[in-house]
Structure formats: C-alpha cells, structure tokens
Design a protein around this motif. Structure first.
Motif: not given
Ligand SMILES: Cc1cc2nc3c(=O)[nH]c(=O)nc-3n(C[C@H](O)[C@H](O)[C@H](O)COP(=O)(O)OP(=O)(O)OC[C@H]3O[C@@H](n4cnc5c(N)ncnc54)[C@H](O)[C@@H]3O)c2cc1C
Length: 462
Positions: A223, A235-239, A242, A267, A270, A274, A336, A339, A367-369, A373
């Motif tokens: 990673y 990457t995990s593509n889990l955003s 979560i 990881w 990261e 958050r 990311n 972004r 995954d907007y948070d 963001n």
C-alpha cells in the motif's frame, strides 16, 4: 424495556455500538429515516448514493426477515418522525451512534429535547470514529492542530488501551419480531421519496464491503507505494462503505493491525487522518463555510466561471486533471492522488475558491463525507489546519509523469489522447491532438498569479 435503535450513517447489523447496547438492554426495533432535510437538497434525482443506501438497507432487511423481523423505514423530518414512532411503539429509550457534522448535532439535540418531554431516553454512542475529540489531547489538554503529533498521541492512546478494537456484539435474539408492510424490499420507496434507481459501480452492503476488505488484505503490504498510482489497484476502495457504515471503523483497524507491514502502518495512518478531520470539524464547525486559517478568507479569487465549468466537465486541456474529473463524473469515485491534483489545480492554477470545488465534490462523490472532503480541500488550498504551505503548488505535468507515467489512467478517461505516446500524453501538442481541448490557462503564468494572489491577502509571516 422497549428500545429503538436509530441508524443513520451506520448501515450494518454487526459491530454496532448503539445496536449492541440496545439489544442487550431490551426488545429492539431498528429504524432508518429517509431524511427530507438531506434528500431535498440533492439536485440529482437519480443520485447513486440513494441506490447505495437502498442496497445496504435491503441487505439488512433480508437478514432481519430471517429473524421474523423487519427494519422500519420512514420518510420525513427526523425531529418529527422519531417522536411519532416512539409514541406509536411505546418506546422507552432511543439508541443511536454519534454523528459529528454540524447539521447532525443540531438534529440530535432537537430530537433529544422532544423525547425528554415525552419521558423517552435518548442515548448516543461513539461508533463512527475510533478516537473522539477528548481522547487525543496535547499535554496541556488542548486540541491538536497538526497531524503528526495527533497521530503519535492517537497511537499512544491505542497502545495504552491495550490495542482494544473489540467488537460490539449484536446478537439478534432480542430483536422485535413483526412484519413491516412498508419494508425496503416490497414497498416502492424510490417513488415515495422522489428518486429513481441508479446503481453505482460498487454494490452497497456489508457482504460486498467485507469481500473488498479481504481482497485488500493481500494488497496491504504494498500500500505505501501502490496507493499513489491511480492506474494501479493499490488502495482499499472502502471509503463509500465506511462512509455509510457498511463496515465499522474497528473492522478497518483490525485489518490494519493484523498486518505488520509498512503498508499496513501507512493505511492505519490514513484512517487516523479520518479521525483527525472529524475531530477538526466537530471542534471548529465554522470550517464548513470558512477557512480554518481565517486570514485565507481575505483572498480575492480571480478565477472565472468558464474555467470552473471546464474543470467540472474535464475539458481544461490538462490531461491528468481532465481524466480525473471525467472519472468522477462517470463513476462518483476518484483516487486520492488525482483528488489532490485537481483540488490544487482548481485553487492554485485556475484561481477558483476552494469552496466551489468542495461543493462539486460533495454533489458527485459517492464517498462524500463533510469532514474528510472539507479537510482535503482546505489542505489543498493551504487554508486548513496542517495544510501544505500556499507556495507549494502541484505541477500537473510533473504529477502526471510521476504518478501516471505511461498514461494508463489518462488513456482510460480521455479517449482523444488514446494514441498519444508515453512522452506526449502528459502535455500533448494541440496541433497534433486537435480534438482534445487546448489548455485553458498557462500553468507557468498562473502559478505566478497564484503566488501574488495569496501573498497579497496574507500577513507577511504566514
Ligand atoms: C480534495 C479531497 C477531497 C476528499 N474528499 C473525501 C471525501 O469526501 N470522503 C472521503 O472518505 N475521503 C475523502 N478524501 C480522502 C481520500 O481521497 C479518500 O478517502 C480515498 O481516496 C478513498 O479511497 P480508498 O477507500 O481506496 O482509501 P484508502 O487509501 O484505502 O484508505 C482507507 C480509508 O482511510 C480513509 N482515508 C484515506 N485517506 C484519507 C484522507 N486523506 N482523509 C480522510 N480519510 C482518509 C478513508 O475512509 C479510506 O477509505 C478527500 C481527499 C482530497 C484530497
């Protein structure tokens, strides 16, 4: 005891703090409210996030039906729906997980007050972050504004509590048995809330999230390096999972600490970012609208609406930027690294206020948070806490060469450049690629304009 567990951004039936406490203290009903306040603001009535939520709820409903139970689904204003439901079901206590966004905090305060008048208890639990604001403080008891010492203290706290990431068990024995006619599988909920189904590339729900986490376990050791390259599955593509709570933050941390590699440490870092951004949003709610460093609100943004529109549509003439924006528009996702590139480009090369980019991301990212963001945008524009200095300006051409060397990512999203060589794809000659937009600005000239724009607004020491 008759309990209600109100789920919001925690769409799962395992390792769930509020649900676990509710089930252990009485017969529990679970409710999800399609919140009118939130849905009314979504302009796109085929928003893929709504479908992701539906899919997540449908999976939960299937599990509950096997226990002869059902999720209660409502559409309306939570401050009205929750008290009504408590009255209908003679609920004595409402359990829910804490949400740190300004709107959510206000909503929960209002609901708590209304329930108190009805003699219904309302208790909230820490669940969505690993550390809350009071758990990671400086020696003098204040909040950290710089990430690295925050992270070190976070890790210290983690050690001190024995690396405790134990599961909140949720045995569904105490779940209330009933059948709900307006359940999420049988009732036309899309119609009721005024949306149409539009499935995202990622299917909502815990089983898909767990599959991805398992797949990522194998990628974790690599990673640290692989996470920088948008064309690599690194990457995990889990955003999204979560964000909507298909997974718990503890699921993520358990996966991170079960691996001793440098990749796993990166990881985990990261995930600590958050927590950091959630803490910053909670303790400085003004960042939702204003710069964390207030001086930065003196900047006189010089960018034009036309340039902003070209950025949104992926036709700036800067291939890495256009590839990333087209990817976002098509899939609702963006890696990311791009972004950071597109955010820096918008503020520092197109000279457009970061809030416009932040809003565009909020409308388009699956995954907007708000916390992550806002943190990402304020970092990129240098207005945030622990942001990069304003004079550090990403060069889109060198970023592109470094992180998409052979142009695989660009080629995927910018077909006009499909036949460009590795060398020319990062900065194509407009005469050779006439169906691809010419650069709308000069990087070199606007870099200079950016430095002047920032330095004119900021006190000399900043
Ligand atoms: C301008 C900008 C806007 C962003 N907007 C969002 C957003 O709305 N929602 C969002 O979840 N992330 C946002 N990020 C952070 C980051 O880009 C995404 O979390 C990441 O790309 C998601 O991919 P992943 O799940 O494969 O992440 P991984 O690299 O596998 O990371 C694991 C998890 O850690 C968390 N994470 C990773 N990086 C960050 C970060 N920098 N800040 C906070 N959390 C992080 C995410 O939950 C992520 O799923 C933003 C970053 C920038 C620069």
């Amino acid at each position: 005891m008759k309990n209600l567990c109100w789920i919001r951004r925690d769409l799962r039936l395992h390792d769930h703090a509020a649900l676990s406490h509710a089930l252990s203290s009485g017969e529990t009903t679970i409710v999800f409210i399609f919140d009118k306040h939130i849905l009314d603001k979504l302009k796109n009535k085929s928003d893929k996030r709504v479908t992701f939520i539906m899919q997540s709820l449908q999976e939960m409903e299937k599990t509950l039906q096997k226990k002869d139970s059902s999720l209660i689904i409502r559409y309306g204003k939570p401050e009205e729906e929750i008290p009504l439901l408590c009255e209908e079901l003679k609920i004595q206590k409402v359990f829910t997980n804490r949400d740190y966004e300004p709107y959510a905090k206000k909503r929960d305060d209002t609901v708590a007050k209304k329930l108190a008048l009805m003699n219904v208890e309302f208790e909230t639990f820490k669940d969505g972050v690993f550390c809350e604001k009071t758990e990671v403080l400086t020696g003098s008891g204040t909040i950290y504004k710089v990430f690295t010492p925050y992270k070190n203290k976070w890790l210290e706290h983690f050690e001190a509590t024995g690396n405790n990431v134990s599961d909140f068990e949720c045995p569904l024995k105490n779940i209330r048995k009933f059948s709900h006619k307006k359940n999420i599988l049988d009732y036309p909920w899309y119609k009721e809330i005024g949306f149409v189904e539009d499935a995202p590339l990622l299917t909502g729900g815990t089983s898909e999230a767990l599959k991805r986490l398992k797949k990522f376990d194998k990628l974790m050791p690599e990673y640290k390096e692989a996470r920088n390259f948008p064309a690599v599955d690194g990457t995990s593509n889990l955003s999204v999972y979560i964000r909507f709570g298909n997974l718990s933050i503890r699921d993520m941390i358990r996966a991170g600490i079960s691996d001793r590699s440098e990749g796993a440490q990166t990881w985990l870092s990261e995930i600590i970012w958050r927590d950091f951004y959630h803490m910053i949003l909670e303790t400085h709610p003004y960042v939702e609208k204003e710069s964390f460093k207030r001086d930065y609100d003196q900047i006189k943004w010089q960018g034009t609406d036309e340039d902003f529109q070209a950025w949104c549509e992926g036709r700036t003439g800067f291939p890495i930027v256009d590839a990333a924006m087209r990817c976002l528009n098509e899939t609702g996702m963006m890696h990311n690294r791009p972004r950071m590139i597109v955010a820096s480009f918008l503020c520092k090369i197109l000279l457009v206020d970061w809030r416009k980019g932040e809003k565009y991301f909020a409308e388009h990212l699956l995954d907007y948070d708000l916390a992550a963001n806002n943190g990402g945008w304020q970092w990129s524009s240098s207005s945030g806490c622990d942001a990069q200095p304003y004079f550090r300006i990403f060069n889109p051409y060198t970023q592109s060469e470094k992180f998409d060397g052979d142009g695989t990512f660009i080629r995927q999203w910018v077909p006009e450049l499909a036949r460009a060589s590795k060398k020319e794809i990062h900065r194509p000659d407009p005469l050779l690629f006439q169906d691809y937009p010419r650069p709308i600005v000069s990087y070199e000239a606007n870099r200079v304009r950016c430095l002047a724009m920032y330095s004119a607004a900021l006190p000399k020491t900043k």
